[in-house]
Design an enzyme around this catalytic site. Sequence first.
Site, mmCIF file in Angstrom:
data_model
loop_
_atom_site.group_PDB
_atom_site.id
_atom_site.type_symbol
_atom_site.label_atom_id
_atom_site.label_comp_id
_atom_site.label_asym_id
_atom_site.label_seq_id
_atom_site.Cartn_x
_atom_site.Cartn_y
_atom_site.Cartn_z
ATOM 1 N N LYS A 12 -76.476 -14.538 -5.070
ATOM 2 C CA LYS A 12 -77.539 -14.123 -4.106
ATOM 3 C C LYS A 12 -78.778 -14.230 -4.730
ATOM 4 O O LYS A 12 -79.857 -14.598 -4.191
ATOM 5 C CB LYS A 12 -77.389 -12.700 -3.667
ATOM 6 C CG LYS A 12 -76.126 -12.921 -2.417
ATOM 7 C CD LYS A 12 -75.977 -11.595 -1.687
ATOM 8 C CE LYS A 12 -74.947 -11.673 -0.683
ATOM 9 N NZ LYS A 12 -73.538 -11.536 -1.012
ATOM 10 N N GLU A 55 -82.896 -6.793 5.366
ATOM 11 C CA GLU A 55 -81.806 -6.094 5.812
ATOM 12 C C GLU A 55 -80.547 -6.358 4.791
ATOM 13 O O GLU A 55 -80.517 -7.333 4.450
ATOM 14 C CB GLU A 55 -81.259 -6.258 7.230
ATOM 15 C CG GLU A 55 -80.415 -7.435 7.562
ATOM 16 C CD GLU A 55 -81.106 -8.761 7.683
ATOM 17 O OE1 GLU A 55 -82.467 -8.825 7.712
ATOM 18 O OE2 GLU A 55 -80.689 -9.727 7.569
ATOM 19 N N SER A 103 -68.113 -17.277 -6.710
ATOM 20 C CA SER A 103 -69.396 -16.647 -6.376
ATOM 21 C C SER A 103 -69.845 -15.368 -6.866
ATOM 22 O O SER A 103 -71.148 -15.026 -6.816
ATOM 23 C CB SER A 103 -69.436 -16.619 -4.851
ATOM 24 O OG SER A 103 -68.355 -15.612 -4.133
HETATM 25 C C1 LIG Z 1 -72.610 -12.048 -0.454
HETATM 26 C C2 LIG Z 1 -71.679 -12.746 -0.994
HETATM 27 C C3 LIG Z 1 -70.729 -14.054 -0.370
HETATM 28 C C4 LIG Z 1 -70.966 -14.348 0.865
HETATM 29 O O1 LIG Z 1 -72.115 -14.738 1.120
HETATM 30 P P1 LIG Z 1 -72.344 -16.385 1.446
HETATM 31 O O2 LIG Z 1 -73.933 -16.226 2.045
HETATM 32 O O3 LIG Z 1 -71.591 -16.774 2.401
HETATM 33 O O4 LIG Z 1 -72.252 -17.084 0.177
HETATM 34 C C5 LIG Z 1 -69.773 -14.278 -1.031
HETATM 35 N N1 LIG Z 1 -69.519 -13.988 -2.386
HETATM 36 C C6 LIG Z 1 -70.029 -12.963 -3.024
HETATM 37 C C7 LIG Z 1 -69.856 -12.420 -4.414
HETATM 38 C C8 LIG Z 1 -71.236 -12.448 -2.346
HETATM 39 O O5 LIG Z 1 -71.768 -11.547 -2.837
#
Ligand SMILES: *Cc1c(COP(=O)(O)O)cnc(C)c1O
Length: 410
Positions: free
Chosen positions: A103, A125, A392
Amino acid sequence: MPDQQSASDHKNQTYTFPDERGYFGKFGGKYVPEILIPALEELEESYLNAKNDKAFQVNYRKILQKYVGRETPLTFASRLTKHYGRAKIFLKREDLCHTGAHKINNAVGQVLLAQKMGKKRIIAETGAGQHGVATATVCAKFGMECVIYMGAEDMRRQKLNVDRMRLLGAEVLQVDSGSRTLKDATNEAIRDWVTNVEDTFYIIGSAVGPHPYPMMARDFQRIIGDETKSQLWTAEKKSPDYLLACLGGGSNAIGLFYPFLEDPDIRIIGVEAGGLGKDTDKTAATLSKGSHGVLHGSRSFLLQTEDGQVRLPYSISAGLDYPGIGPEHAHLFDSERVEYVAVDDKEAMKAVQLTSKLEGIIPAIETAHAIAWLEKLMPDTEKGEIVVINCSGRGDKDMATISKYLNSKT
Ligand SMILES: *Cc1c(COP(=O)(O)O)cnc(C)c1O
């Protein structure tokens, strides 16, 4: 029908969306109060300038390198690979970014744009608090005033993230209307933006929202796919055969996928959160189970009741617990370029354990949804092929949920 044609023939498609009006095929647009249209136009113009401004881009890359810790590694998952005994599995390590997830890539890009536009105040938000923490982090780093809207119910559930944001100097404002969760916090943030649009920049945390937000989030996250491409070329002298990523609003997924969309030989798979099962009421599988509608300023797919009320989504993973999906994914679904599948809570929790034991990486529960799809995918793959999964985020933030889940099983 034109989309039937595009569906059967994605080999000749190009993916240079959105168009001038902010549409990805039938999806996207700017569904906001009229008073915000000039602000979105100003934002789009400033963004397109920044995109072509060498100094801006150099600075953005420099901060990603020196502050976020890029480039992130592409790790060969040797024991997971051995476990399945087919294609080689690689993990793109966004869990190693500062703050523990992808993010921050987008938050850095948007805060730099806010500065360039001369805005003094940032609002956002947050639901689970992860976007709030990323925003509060970059505001601290760049000395911007930061206001985060959060539903009272979410503040109770995510107390640690509220404390993190406050520690980072953000003001967290409690929202007591409606279900006291994300959509109510979003309404408040939009209300704030309408009132303070002169000096305020609204940071949206995923590839959602009115145009130009989905495009900006994608462009700020495509570094994931760009790095993957060159790292894999260096390591293996070839392109990937399969790409996997989890989907909340869709930013980490589009970041990985975008640089590969025009190569028809690559199978690309987005994994949604099935919750207790995609055919139950307790799900967040928007593309699998949703229908066309407008949410958060753009036309896309969403989970809704027959009379058009937004349905409360559910997933064990806070970051995937969202009733919508970015408009670019809606288009990639519609045109059949990307496959979208769902993984339920149980399968994801199994993948958390497997990845921890075999790779020494505790993945975020969001990420584990993408990893869990290996169970279905790997038998179809062959030795010599390559699967890349976007890791992610890291699972430290999820330890309370993971402990509770594991302890309830024993
Ligand atoms: C917020 C988050 C997501 C989901 O958000 P996307 O916008 O779909 O990427 C996925 N993995 C993690 C670790 C997150 O913090």
